[in-house]
Design a protein around this motif. Structure first.
Motif, PDB file in Angstrom:
ATOM      1  N   THR A  30      18.241 -18.492 132.893  1.00 26.47           N
ATOM      2  CA  THR A  30      17.724 -19.625 133.661  1.00 26.47           C
ATOM      3  C   THR A  30      18.744 -19.977 134.749  1.00 26.47           C
ATOM      4  O   THR A  30      19.902 -19.552 134.678  1.00 26.47           O
ATOM      5  CB  THR A  30      17.513 -20.846 132.750  1.00 26.47           C
ATOM      6  N   ALA A  98      10.579 -25.439 127.019  1.00 19.40           N
ATOM      7  CA  ALA A  98      10.846 -26.059 125.721  1.00 19.40           C
ATOM      8  C   ALA A  98       9.521 -26.172 124.978  1.00 19.40           C
ATOM      9  O   ALA A  98       8.504 -26.537 125.562  1.00 19.40           O
ATOM     10  CB  ALA A  98      11.470 -27.437 125.911  1.00 19.40           C
ATOM     11  N   TYR A 111      12.445 -26.164 120.544  1.00 20.83           N
ATOM     12  CA  TYR A 111      13.247 -24.992 120.898  1.00 20.83           C
ATOM     13  C   TYR A 111      13.084 -24.721 122.382  1.00 20.83           C
ATOM     14  O   TYR A 111      12.019 -24.972 122.953  1.00 20.83           O
ATOM     15  CB  TYR A 111      12.780 -23.751 120.122  1.00 20.83           C
ATOM     16  N   GLU A 112      14.130 -24.206 122.967  1.00 18.52           N
ATOM     17  CA  GLU A 112      14.078 -23.766 124.355  1.00 18.52           C
ATOM     18  C   GLU A 112      14.400 -22.279 124.372  1.00 18.52           C
ATOM     19  O   GLU A 112      15.403 -21.853 123.786  1.00 18.52           O
ATOM     20  CB  GLU A 112      15.086 -24.543 125.201  1.00 18.52           C
ATOM     21  N   VAL A 114      15.849 -19.294 126.132  1.00 21.44           N
ATOM     22  CA  VAL A 114      16.815 -19.093 127.221  1.00 21.44           C
ATOM     23  C   VAL A 114      17.400 -17.686 127.145  1.00 21.44           C
ATOM     24  O   VAL A 114      17.152 -16.952 126.196  1.00 21.44           O
ATOM     25  CB  VAL A 114      17.936 -20.145 127.145  1.00 21.44           C
ATOM     26  N   GLU A 118      22.978 -17.811 127.044  1.00 20.35           N
ATOM     27  CA  GLU A 118      22.774 -19.258 126.927  1.00 20.35           C
ATOM     28  C   GLU A 118      22.415 -19.689 125.515  1.00 20.35           C
ATOM     29  O   GLU A 118      22.467 -20.873 125.194  1.00 20.35           O
ATOM     30  CB  GLU A 118      21.623 -19.706 127.833  1.00 20.35           C
ATOM     31  N   ALA A 119      21.992 -18.746 124.699  1.00 14.16           N
ATOM     32  CA  ALA A 119      21.478 -19.072 123.371  1.00 14.16           C
ATOM     33  C   ALA A 119      22.519 -19.821 122.542  1.00 14.16           C
ATOM     34  O   ALA A 119      23.696 -19.481 122.540  1.00 14.16           O
ATOM     35  CB  ALA A 119      21.037 -17.800 122.653  1.00 14.16           C
ATOM     36  N   ASP A 120      22.047 -20.845 121.847  1.00 13.22           N
ATOM     37  CA  ASP A 120      22.896 -21.663 120.982  1.00 13.22           C
ATOM     38  C   ASP A 120      21.970 -22.301 119.940  1.00 13.22           C
ATOM     39  O   ASP A 120      21.371 -23.350 120.196  1.00 13.22           O
ATOM     40  CB  ASP A 120      23.620 -22.720 121.811  1.00 13.22           C
ATOM     41  N   SER A 123      21.819 -25.977 119.047  1.00  7.30           N
ATOM     42  CA  SER A 123      21.291 -26.834 120.119  1.00  7.30           C
ATOM     43  C   SER A 123      19.805 -26.591 120.364  1.00  7.30           C
ATOM     44  O   SER A 123      19.223 -27.175 121.269  1.00  7.30           O
ATOM     45  CB  SER A 123      22.055 -26.573 121.419  1.00  7.30           C
ATOM     46  N   ARG A 125      18.520 -23.760 121.399  1.00  4.86           N
ATOM     47  CA  ARG A 125      18.336 -22.774 122.471  1.00  4.86           C
ATOM     48  C   ARG A 125      18.341 -21.388 121.843  1.00  4.86           C
ATOM     49  O   ARG A 125      19.335 -20.975 121.245  1.00  4.86           O
ATOM     50  CB  ARG A 125      19.442 -22.901 123.505  1.00  4.86           C
ATOM     51  N   ALA A 164      12.282 -27.768 130.263  1.00  5.59           N
ATOM     52  CA  ALA A 164      13.403 -28.145 129.405  1.00  5.59           C
ATOM     53  C   ALA A 164      14.077 -29.444 129.822  1.00  5.59           C
ATOM     54  O   ALA A 164      14.527 -30.192 128.986  1.00  5.59           O
ATOM     55  CB  ALA A 164      14.429 -27.028 129.358  1.00  5.59           C
TER      56      ALA A 164
END
Length: 168
Positions: A30, A98, A111-112, A114, A118-120, A123, A125, A164
């Protein structure tokens, strides 16, 4: 050979560190992920300048690690393909959006989806290659998808799809 002629310090000025693996193919992300990756590169470059400015530079490992990290970050940026989630309508789950789901017990989670960098998970993501994201992509509000996980399958109902950065 006598030990007197062996250079025990050989190689200490340039430690060999294994390279960080760079996944093949494009690095889909993103705009926020691109900015974060550029920030990481800028910070690591600043750290390297500070490491090289030290008076006591006997330990070269921190410099070598910074140089390796910079090579990895530059490779990830070179492979970057930015997908702006604002271009997606909100009719179905897609990269960068999201999605709020309800599990079988009615618990809601957002969930987003990404890029890999960026994945976490804590969080919310998640990477598009994750089993959860693969189950969600393409689903519409009201759909029930099956998330295949190591602990067993779980049914998730799609409740909301949003950009998001917008309120759900």
């Amino acid at each position: 050979m006598s030990r007197a002629f062996v250079n025990e310090d050989a190689g200490l000025d340039r430690p060999d560190l294994p390279e960080l693996p760079v996944p093949p193919g494009p690095n889909i992300m993103t705009p926020r992920g691109l900015a974060a990756l550029r920030d990481r590169l800028a910070r690591r470059t600043t750290e390297l300048v500070a490491l090289r400015a030290r008076h006591d530079r006997l330990d070269k490992l921190p410099e070598a690690a910074a140089e390796r990290d910079i090579r990895w970050l530059e490779a990830r940026l070179k492979a970057a393909v930015v997908i702006d989630p604002a271009a997606h309508d909100l009719t179905e789950v897609a990269f960068g959006l999201a999605v709020t789901v309800a599990d079988e017990h009615g618990r809601e989670t957002t969930y987003e989806i990404v890029g890999e960098d960026e994945a976490d998970a804590p969080s919310g993501r998640i990477a598009p290659t994750s089993p959860l994201a693969r189950a969600l992509i393409g689903a519409r509000i009201g759909d029930v998808v099956t998330w295949r996980r190591p602990a067993g399958t779980m049914q998730l109902e799609i409740l909301r799809i949003a950009h998001a950065d917008s309120p759900a």
